[in-house]
Design an enzyme around this catalytic site. Structure first.
Site, short mmCIF file in Angstrom:
data_model
loop_
_atom_site.label_atom_id
_atom_site.label_comp_id
_atom_site.label_asym_id
_atom_site.label_seq_id
_atom_site.Cartn_x
_atom_site.Cartn_y
_atom_site.Cartn_z
N ASP A 464 0.54 13.64 37.39
CA ASP A 464 -0.02 14.74 37.80
C ASP A 464 -0.41 15.94 36.84
OD1 ASP A 464 -1.14 16.81 39.71
OD2 ASP A 464 0.72 16.78 40.77
N ASP A 534 -5.81 17.40 47.37
CA ASP A 534 -4.86 17.90 47.99
C ASP A 534 -5.01 18.20 49.49
OD1 ASP A 534 -2.93 17.77 45.89
OD2 ASP A 534 -2.89 19.64 45.22
C1 GLA Z 1 -0.18 18.83 42.88
C2 GLA Z 1 -0.32 17.41 43.69
C3 GLA Z 1 0.26 17.29 45.04
C4 GLA Z 1 1.72 17.47 44.74
C5 GLA Z 1 2.04 18.82 43.83
C6 GLA Z 1 3.62 18.70 43.53
O1 GLA Z 1 -0.49 19.96 43.81
O2 GLA Z 1 -1.70 17.22 43.61
O3 GLA Z 1 0.14 15.97 45.39
O4 GLA Z 1 2.18 16.45 43.72
O5 GLA Z 1 1.45 18.92 42.93
O6 GLA Z 1 3.91 20.01 42.83
#
Ligand code: GLA
Length: 728
Positions: A464, A534
């Site tokens: 990420d 997301d």
């Molecule tokens: C980001 C990712 C999510 C999740 C969060 C965790 O927003 O896109 O899918 O993994 O971080 O903090």
């Protein structure tokens, strides 16, 4: 006067002795690129279009359609219009005047190449320009090597990958643009005289903002299955700029690393290789270009493009940071019982001195939080083994929080100004590591390396990135190199990813940047898939995924069934609708299965089994987009077909519902009209109550030209359909 006569005689001689421009052809099954070039002279684009044979090339001039534009226009002489490159020599001179010194047709591991070497007439500056066609695909590419043979440094003020002439006509452009939780938006517009500029400054989140991919039509409004279309995508991980430059009789696409505040110093003997621009041309509309990119991606552009993807459960929307051994174990048991194959533990598992309970701390401290997970990763791996699923884990390795042991030990590794307060991101404390620094590169490599060395059972990593460069200054780079920060950060991260891939060939890695913040072919050689957004609301995903499919294959597009009401949009949607949407990409789930009702679990189990059946068609077949959600019609629909069109999957969704609303028949453009198909409902809500199309046999001709009437099948608000067509 005598000199002029001599020159004229010489040019005649060149024409008759054959040293004059020769045509060099690169061809795929359906497309040809022709470059005319001559040693001691120039190189020009002559043709990029439907495949032609050598004998037809003369006709390009005859029909007066050759573009004859320099393959890499340089700044400083005849300097009208946009140029691909602007250099500044040590003496301040801003011009480049390149002459061809060598032309080679050759091959590399995966394609045929045309390599043209140029040299400046005065300065010791050399450029190699590459044109490539990838074997077994209809994708071409181009890039350049820029080499400083001088003793003194040369400044690269602009250093694009390509400047490609396109046919001026009734042109429209299509590109993607978006923001967090609303990525992949499709924008289409007429190309009027002037410029359409896709200038992206999102740094480490270049999947947001404007895309590095574009399509251009030559026959008016973009159509899915008709019309001539050109498509291009830049394989770069950072800021990019695409300029569509239109005049009355000329249209060019310039593409490369964004040159705004990004001057790059090329030291003596240094070579800078620009990112590759991939290109495709189709006479079958946008769909033809998309399919060309998808096929190329599965062979060359995406990690493990030839492998099917597992069905997974991700813990994020189910439990957020409240991970612990019993809950992880329960989630693994549940996904296993539903037929899933992989469990991914998301954020919240790490931090010793500072436990990761919120997003305000701990990034950088990649040690297990023993309070939450007393048995460590070993305990999780043992659970996964017990339940017969693979195990995956979340990391965000390029980042730190100011509240972390990493920040306490290595404040100098953070991008920061020496004399300004530190701007902090997510949670009010997130900061970005300085990937230009080789020590930081080693550290970032070691995060994955340690995890995978200690726990070779880890089958999947979610990588990420939730911040962009907020403090534009590196303590590692010298003062006169700060403007290279963006480019050097990207070189740094690419180096790390390459090291990881050289050592760990099998592990599946997901590309995530707060969702689809990094979707680009620059990253995908290292990653198996991307977290599309997301935003897991199935209704909005139809728009986001529709956009992404223009350039990226379904196999790479992670798509999860989440809870209802949706956590981002608060929309309530039937579980069937959510499954029918997630099944058009790499299917996964992202909720707490414990909270599902028995009938929901039963439906999920059947739908997962159905997905396994059609997985090769969705993940490796050809996509035909049928009705766009952007058209705001009552339904939207798409289909996938396997190579011989003997197996087809069709998905359709009711977007708007009014009583007695007219629904046009759905034409299945991707079927074989000479086949007969048996229709099977893949996801009936009740196993013994399939939809009214189930069990019918219909000829391809009818499906393609008369279509399917869906008024009774999609007869409720938010109804949806997933059917398989099996050739009889
Ligand atoms: C980001 C990712 C999510 C999740 C969060 C965790 O927003 O896109 O899918 O993994 O971080 O903090």
């Amino acid at each position: 006067m005598r000199k002029k006569v001599l020159l004229f005689a010489l040019s005649l001689l060149l024409t008759f002795t054959g040293v004059a421009a020769e045509n060099y052809v690169l061809s795929s099954n359906n497309t040809s690129l022709v470059i005319s070039a001559n040693k001691d002279g120039n190189a020009n684009y002559k043709y990029f279009g439907p495949r032609i044979e050598k004998s037809e090339i003369g006709g390009i001039d005859g029909a007066r359609i050759g573009t004859n534009q320099a393959t890499y226009p340089t700044f400083g002489l005849h300097s009208l219009s946009e140029k691909a490159i602007v250099t500044q020599m040590a003496d301040g001179n801003l011009s480049l005047d390149l002459t061809v010194t060598d032309i080679q047709q050759t091959t590399d591991d995966n394609g045929q190449l045309l390599v043209i070497t140029f040299k400046d007439k005065v300065y010791p500056f050399v450029m190699k320009q590459y044109f490539k066609v990838y074997n077994g695909t209809d994708v071409f590419s181009t890039w350049v090597d820029l080499e400083n043979q001088d003793k003194k440094a040369i400044s690269l003020l602009r250093y694009y990958s390509a400047c490609v002439p396109l046919q001026r006509g009734n042109n429209y452009s299509s590109h993607l643009e978006g923001y967090w939780a609303n990525e992949g938006g499709l924008y289409e517009q007429p190309v009027n005289n002037g410029q359409i500029v896709l200038s992206n400054k999102e740094q480490t989140c270049i999947g947001r903002g404007v895309s590095s991919s574009i399509m251009v039509t030559f026959d008016g409004v973009p159509q899915e299955s008709t019309g001539r279309v050109f498509g291009a995508s830049l394989r770069w991980t950072g800021n990019h700029k695409l300029i569509l430059n239109a005049r009355d009789n000329a249209l060019t696409l310039l593409a490369g690393i964004n040159d705004d505040a990004a001057t790059y110093t090329l030291e003596s003997k240094d070579v800078f290789t620009t990112p590759e621009l991939i290109m495709a041309y189709s006479t079958e509309g946008k769909g033809g270009v998309s399919r060309a990119f998808h096929r190329w991606a599965l062979k060359y552009g995406l990690m493990h493009g030839d492998k099917l993807r597992d069905i997974l459960l991700n813990s994020w929307e189910g439990v957020y940071m409240n991970v612990n051994q019993p809950v992880m174990d329960q989630m693994m048991a549940d996904i296993s019982a539903l037929g899933g194959e992989l469990f991914v533990m998301d954020d919240g598992w790490f931090g010793d001195k500072y436990p990761r309970d919120t997003d305000k701390s701990s990034l950088g401290d990649w040690v297990v939080n023993k309070k939450k997970l007393p048995e460590g990763i070993e305990g999780l791996v043992a659970s996964a083994k017990k339940h017969g699923v693979k195990f995956g884990i979340w990391i965000e390795p390029e980042m730190s929080n100011t509240k972390s042991e990493l920040f306490e030990n290595h404040p100098e590794w953070i991008l920061q100004h020496k004399n300004r307060p530190l701007t902090q991101g997510r949670g009010g404390t997130q900061v970005v590591l300085d990937l230009t620094n080789p020590k930081v590169q080693d550290y970032v490599f070691s995060i994955t390396d340690n995890l995978l060395t200690k726990h070779p059972e880890i089958a999947y990593i979610k990588w990420d990135n939730n911040a962009e460069i907020m403090n534009y200054n590196s303590l590692y780079l010298p003062a006169n190199r700060q403007q290279e920060l963006n480019v050097r950060y990207q070189m740094g991260i690419q180096k790390v990813l390459k090291r990881i891939r050289d050592k760990y060939k099998d592990v599946v890695i997901q590309l995530c940047a707060g969702g689809g913040g990094r979707v680009s072919y620059g990253f995908l050689p290292y990653f198996d898939e991307f977290w599309t957004s997301d935003n897991t609301d199935a209704m909005q995903r139809l728009f986001i995924q529709w956009g992404d499919t223009h350039f990226f294959p379904a196999k790479a597009m992670a798509s999860h069934v989440s809870a209802s009401p949706n956590h981002q949009t608060h929309r309530t949607l039937p579980l069937k609708f959510r499954f029918d949407v997630a099944m058009t990409g790499r299917l996964g789930m992202e909720l707490q299965p414990k909270d599902m009702k028995p009938e929901e679990k039963e439906f999920s189990k059947r739908s997962i089994a159905a997905y396994k059946e059609i997985r090769p068609i969705v993940q490796e077949g050809d996509l035909y987009r049928l009705v766009s959600p952007y058209e705001r019609k009552p339904i939207t629909a798409l289909m996938y077909a396997n190579a011989d069109k003997s197996k087809i999957v069709v998905f359709a969704y009711r977007m708007e519902y009014l009583h007695s609303q007219k629904i046009e028949p759905l034409l299945l453009t991707g079927v074989d009209e000479n086949k007969k198909y048996l229709i099977k409902d893949l996801t009936p809500w009740e196993a013994d109550k399939p939809n009214n199309l189930n069990g019918k046999t219909v000829s391809g001709k009818i499906l393609k030209y008369m279509g399917l009437g869906l008024g009774q099948t999609l007869n409720r608000p938010e109804s949806s359909m997933a059917i398989e067509l099996i050739a009889q």
